[in-house]
Enzyme design. Structure first.
Site, PDB file in Angstrom:
ATOM      1  CE  LYS A 290      -3.810  -2.470   2.158  1.00  0.00           C
ATOM      2  NZ  LYS A 290      -4.571  -2.827   3.357  1.00  0.00           N
TER       3      LYS A 290
ATOM      4  CG  ASP B 126      -9.454  -0.339   4.947  1.00  0.00           C
ATOM      5  OD1 ASP B 126      -9.166  -0.523   3.748  1.00  0.00           O
ATOM      6  OD2 ASP B 126      -8.731  -0.709   5.897  1.00  0.00           O
TER       7      ASP B 126
ATOM      8  CD  GLN C 130      -3.418  -4.663   6.334  1.00  0.00           C
ATOM      9  OE1 GLN C 130      -3.329  -3.656   5.629  1.00  0.00           O
ATOM     10  NE2 GLN C 130      -4.083  -5.734   5.946  1.00  0.00           N
TER      11      GLN C 130
END
Ligand code: NAP
Length: 293
Positions: free
Chosen positions: A53, A120, A97
């Protein structure tokens, strides 16, 4: 003729457009979009995802910040780190994450991220908007799959889509998107899970199959009808002493036997994984544009 839904090609196209947009912003004297990622502990797969990422942010000209916390970090410390990023006017997108260690409430963490920075798309506010068909951040993997369908101009209207898996990060939002009244939606969707007794019969009815269950090579040729479009979301590390890293990445679809029956299929690796990053980058730019004063 089977079309390989190549995530390298499709994600390169998305990233190139993002790079051009970012260059235009910085050329106009504006700051670049900025993604902040928090990694708790040192899970191997999570390390790889976060590193990728960060690297992809650089490639399109975004700024990125990686915050690393020890695996035994107190929940309150993680929540404070999120709050600091919420308050920072120079941070556009925040992600933590997953998975995070068991002593920390995943739900609290998800809800701590300000919805305006929720790239997200896991916050209940983002999910609620998605369900209602309102503009929002779409979770990166389903978003990436939609971008893939768009790139390869896969018709979805009126098709029967079978989604295997109902997780909040893949299966559930994917089923919502495919059933929604939009260009790459308007499918009739069946969502399957571990309590579905007749999975094979249902899969055989699928014009589109999205496999997101996390069981390597679960979808076999005798579960797929001729001409189906197969999207393989699975990423499982399977031990393999002959591989350089000691493992190989396997998808949820037995590619070599399924591919010849399909009209289009994603490879693993090189398919949905790359599109997930493209989705995340697009969400980050969207957060930036929406949060500008
Ligand atoms: P998850 O949270 O473990 O959810 C798996 C889902 O599959 C659950 O809904 C489960 O049913 C269902 N399931 C499990 N075994 C099944 C079976 N035998 N038959 C039917 N349904 C079954 O997993 P996830 O986070 O959604 O991830 C799924 C896979 O995608 C994993 O391999 C993951 O690594 C991969 N992934 C890839 C990307 C990417 O970028 N490509 C992103 C995210 C995840 P129940 O609800 O009944 O338990």
């Amino acid at each position: 003729m089977m079309v390989l839904l190549d995530g390298k090609k499709a994600s390169a196209a998305v990233k190139e457009a993002l790079q051009v947009q970012t260059q235009a912003l910085t050329a106009a004297g504006k700051r670049a979009p900025h993604l902040a990622a928090i990694l708790v502990g040192n899970n191997g797969a999570s390390e790889t995802y976060v590193a990728s990422k960060v690297k992809n942010c650089e490639e399109v000209g975004f700024r990125s910040t990686l915050i690393r916390l020890e695996s035994d970090v107190a929940e309150s410390v993680l929540l404070e780190a999120i709050e600091k990023l919420n308050q920072d006017p120079e941070v556009d997108g925040i992600l933590v994450q997953l998975p995070i260690p068991k002593h920390i409430s995943e739900q609290k963490v998800i809800e701590a991220i300000h919805p305006a920075k929720d790239v997200d798309g896991f916050h209940p506010s983002s999910v609620g908007k998605l369900v209602q068909g309102l503009p929002t951040f779409i979770p990166a993997t389903p978003y990436g799959i939609m971008l893939m369908l768009e790139h390869f101009d896969i018709e979805t209207r009126g098709k029967h889509a079978v989604v295997i898996g109902r997780s909040n990060i893949v299966g559930r939002p994917m089923s919502i998107l495919l059933s929604s009244n939009q260009k790459r939606g308007n499918c009739t969707v069946t969502i399957c899970h571990s309590h579905t007794p007749n999975l094979k019969e249902i899969c055989l009815q699928g014009d589109i199959i999205v496999a997101a269950l996390g069981r390597p090579e679960f979808v076999k040729a005798d579960m797929v009808k001729v001409g189906a479009v197969v999207i393989d979301v699975g990423i499982t590390r399977v031990d393999d002493a002959t591989a350089k890293k000691g493992f190989r990445i396997k998808g949820d679809v037995a590619f070599s036997e399924v591919a010849p029956k399909t009209s289009a299929i994603t490879p693993v690796p090189g398919g949905v994984g790359l599109m997930t990053i493209a989705g995340l980058l697009k969400n980050t730019l969207q957060a930036y544009l929406q949060n500008q004063p």
